[in-house]
Design a protein around this motif. Structure first.
Motif, mmCIF file in Angstrom:
data_model
loop_
_atom_site.group_PDB
_atom_site.id
_atom_site.type_symbol
_atom_site.label_atom_id
_atom_site.label_comp_id
_atom_site.label_asym_id
_atom_site.label_seq_id
_atom_site.Cartn_x
_atom_site.Cartn_y
_atom_site.Cartn_z
ATOM 1 N N ILE A 165 6.173 6.785 10.776
ATOM 2 C CA ILE A 165 5.235 5.912 11.525
ATOM 3 C C ILE A 165 3.919 6.901 10.437
ATOM 4 N N LEU A 166 3.552 4.772 10.182
ATOM 5 C CA LEU A 166 2.258 4.486 9.244
ATOM 6 C C LEU A 166 1.217 5.690 9.576
ATOM 7 N N GLU A 167 1.012 5.378 10.915
ATOM 8 C CA GLU A 167 -0.450 6.610 11.008
ATOM 9 C C GLU A 167 0.038 7.817 11.513
ATOM 10 N N SER A 168 0.951 8.092 11.470
ATOM 11 C CA SER A 168 1.599 10.217 12.008
ATOM 12 C C SER A 168 0.452 10.698 10.584
ATOM 13 N N PRO A 169 0.073 11.499 10.311
ATOM 14 C CA PRO A 169 -0.649 12.717 9.148
ATOM 15 C C PRO A 169 0.385 12.938 8.416
ATOM 16 N N ALA A 170 1.608 13.316 8.874
ATOM 17 C CA ALA A 170 3.161 13.844 7.973
ATOM 18 C C ALA A 170 3.795 12.604 6.976
ATOM 19 N N PHE A 171 3.155 11.508 7.772
ATOM 20 C CA PHE A 171 3.719 10.086 7.122
ATOM 21 C C PHE A 171 4.445 9.937 5.639
ATOM 22 N N GLY A 172 5.633 10.082 5.381
ATOM 23 C CA GLY A 172 6.995 9.754 4.542
ATOM 24 C C GLY A 172 7.046 11.730 4.126
ATOM 25 N N GLY A 208 0.615 -0.976 0.162
ATOM 26 C CA GLY A 208 0.171 -0.245 -0.004
ATOM 27 C C GLY A 208 0.836 0.988 -0.331
ATOM 28 N N LEU A 209 1.975 0.859 -0.282
ATOM 29 C CA LEU A 209 3.243 2.455 0.108
ATOM 30 C C LEU A 209 3.307 2.184 -1.545
ATOM 31 N N LYS A 210 3.718 3.595 -1.978
ATOM 32 C CA LYS A 210 4.775 4.266 -3.241
ATOM 33 C C LYS A 210 5.515 5.024 -3.305
ATOM 34 N N SER A 211 6.606 4.675 -3.751
ATOM 35 C CA SER A 211 7.933 5.693 -3.526
ATOM 36 C C SER A 211 7.320 6.861 -4.858
ATOM 37 N N THR A 212 7.713 8.083 -4.077
ATOM 38 C CA THR A 212 7.833 9.582 -4.955
ATOM 39 C C THR A 212 9.016 9.548 -5.702
ATOM 40 N N GLY A 213 10.511 9.254 -5.148
ATOM 41 C CA GLY A 213 11.232 9.465 -5.812
ATOM 42 C C GLY A 213 11.879 10.962 -5.018
ATOM 43 N N ASN A 214 11.138 11.864 -4.499
ATOM 44 C CA ASN A 214 11.205 13.028 -4.586
ATOM 45 C C ASN A 214 11.625 13.365 -3.195
ATOM 46 N N CYS A 215 12.009 14.428 -2.746
ATOM 47 C CA CYS A 215 11.366 15.429 -1.016
ATOM 48 C C CYS A 215 11.028 16.724 -1.489
ATOM 49 N N PRO A 216 10.677 16.417 -0.481
ATOM 50 C CA PRO A 216 10.250 16.190 0.908
ATOM 51 C C PRO A 216 9.576 15.209 1.165
ATOM 52 N N VAL A 217 8.326 14.800 -0.268
ATOM 53 C CA VAL A 217 7.394 13.461 0.028
ATOM 54 C C VAL A 217 7.901 12.475 -0.477
ATOM 55 N N GLN A 218 8.334 11.267 0.044
ATOM 56 C CA GLN A 218 8.624 10.441 -0.615
ATOM 57 C C GLN A 218 8.290 9.453 -0.745
ATOM 58 N N GLU A 219 7.286 8.808 0.217
ATOM 59 C CA GLU A 219 6.399 7.652 -0.009
ATOM 60 C C GLU A 219 4.462 8.118 0.577
ATOM 61 N N VAL A 220 4.046 8.194 -0.390
ATOM 62 C CA VAL A 220 2.782 7.958 0.394
ATOM 63 C C VAL A 220 1.164 7.098 0.126
ATOM 64 N N ILE A 221 0.785 6.701 1.050
ATOM 65 C CA ILE A 221 0.144 5.699 1.209
ATOM 66 C C ILE A 221 -1.158 5.296 0.322
ATOM 67 N N THR A 222 -1.637 4.526 -0.628
ATOM 68 C CA THR A 222 -2.166 4.475 -1.828
ATOM 69 C C THR A 222 -3.522 3.684 -1.383
ATOM 70 N N GLU A 223 -3.483 3.128 -0.280
ATOM 71 C CA GLU A 223 -4.498 1.977 0.277
ATOM 72 C C GLU A 223 -4.925 1.470 1.603
ATOM 73 N N PRO A 224 -5.823 1.867 2.225
ATOM 74 C CA PRO A 224 -6.296 1.824 3.654
ATOM 75 C C PRO A 224 -5.419 0.919 4.113
ATOM 76 N N LEU A 225 -4.724 1.047 5.724
ATOM 77 C CA LEU A 225 -4.236 0.401 6.639
ATOM 78 C C LEU A 225 -4.091 -0.877 6.521
ATOM 79 N N SER A 226 -5.501 -0.795 6.812
ATOM 80 C CA SER A 226 -5.959 -2.187 7.185
ATOM 81 C C SER A 226 -6.189 -3.344 5.968
ATOM 82 N N GLN A 227 -5.979 -2.574 5.136
ATOM 83 C CA GLN A 227 -5.902 -4.011 3.602
ATOM 84 C C GLN A 227 -4.516 -4.461 3.345
#
Length: 201
Positions: free
Chosen positions: A174-181, A91-110
């Motif tokens: 931390i995955l649950e943090s609003p600023a994750f990634g 459920g993670l996608k790498s952007t390859g950029n800074c400052p945002v490097q990882e984004v969540i693409t699916e709900p964590l429960s999945q």
């Protein structure tokens, strides 16, 4: 190299049976780093006294990013420590950029938590992610002016992080943090400039 504390292990009760996921890069593992210095006697223009005698100095530093671990705030294996890693990275996608490097693409429960609510052990490796590298240049421009009676006046101009590169730190893990990634800090200061005069007599 096991550089993390015992509390950060996914299952501290299985210390003697560490899985392959616990073997990873040290937190201080920098694969590439260069540091160079140069000096240049700037040639004068058509014997113009104003352009003669100037010197340019510089320090150039470049390095690759540090490794880091993505954790969840949920106790997935029910060992009493909320330091577990997610079950997968689907459920993670790498952007390859800074400052945002990882984004969540699916709900964590999945993909991050067990679907049946039972204890589970993560197979995601430790320090499997890399932060952005850094690059900065310090420059100095100087010239000596000859004064009467063997006097000398030295002028110096210095620029630290001369090109004002923004070098981001390790992103929120931390995955649950609003600023994750997202990197919320920088590891080098912004550009600063200073002038100096030195009189010798």
């Amino acid at each position: 190299v096991f550089s993390d504390s015992l509390a950060s292990l996914p299952d501290s009760s299985r210390l003697l049976k560490l899985s392959a996921a616990e073997r990873g890069d040290s937190a201080y593992d920098i694969r590439f780093r260069t540091a160079g210095y140069f000096s240049w006697q700037i040639p004068s223009i058509a014997k113009n006294r104003l352009t003669a005698g100037w010197q340019l100095f510089g320090i150039v530093i470049q390095q690759s990013g540090q490794p880091y671990t993505v954790n969840t705030a949920v106790d997935i294996n029910l060992d009493g420590n909320a330091t577990d890693r997610p079950l997968s990275l689907s459920g993670l996608k790498s952007t390859g950029n800074c400052p945002v490097q990882e984004v969540i693409t699916e709900p964590l429960s999945q993909w991050a938590y067990p679907s049946n609510g039972q204890p589970a052990e993560s197979r995601v490796g430790r320090n499997t992610f890399r932060s952005c590298g850094l690059f900065y240049v310090d420059l100095a421009l100087a010239r000596d002016f000859i004064l009467p009676r063997n006097g000398r006046l030295t002028f110096r101009f210095e620029a630290f992080n001369a090109f004002n590169n923004t070098n981001f730190g390790i992103p929120v893990r931390i995955l649950e943090s609003p600023a994750f990634g997202t990197s919320t800090n920088t590891v080098t200061p912004a550009r600063s400039i200073q002038f100096g005069l030195k009189l010798a007599f």
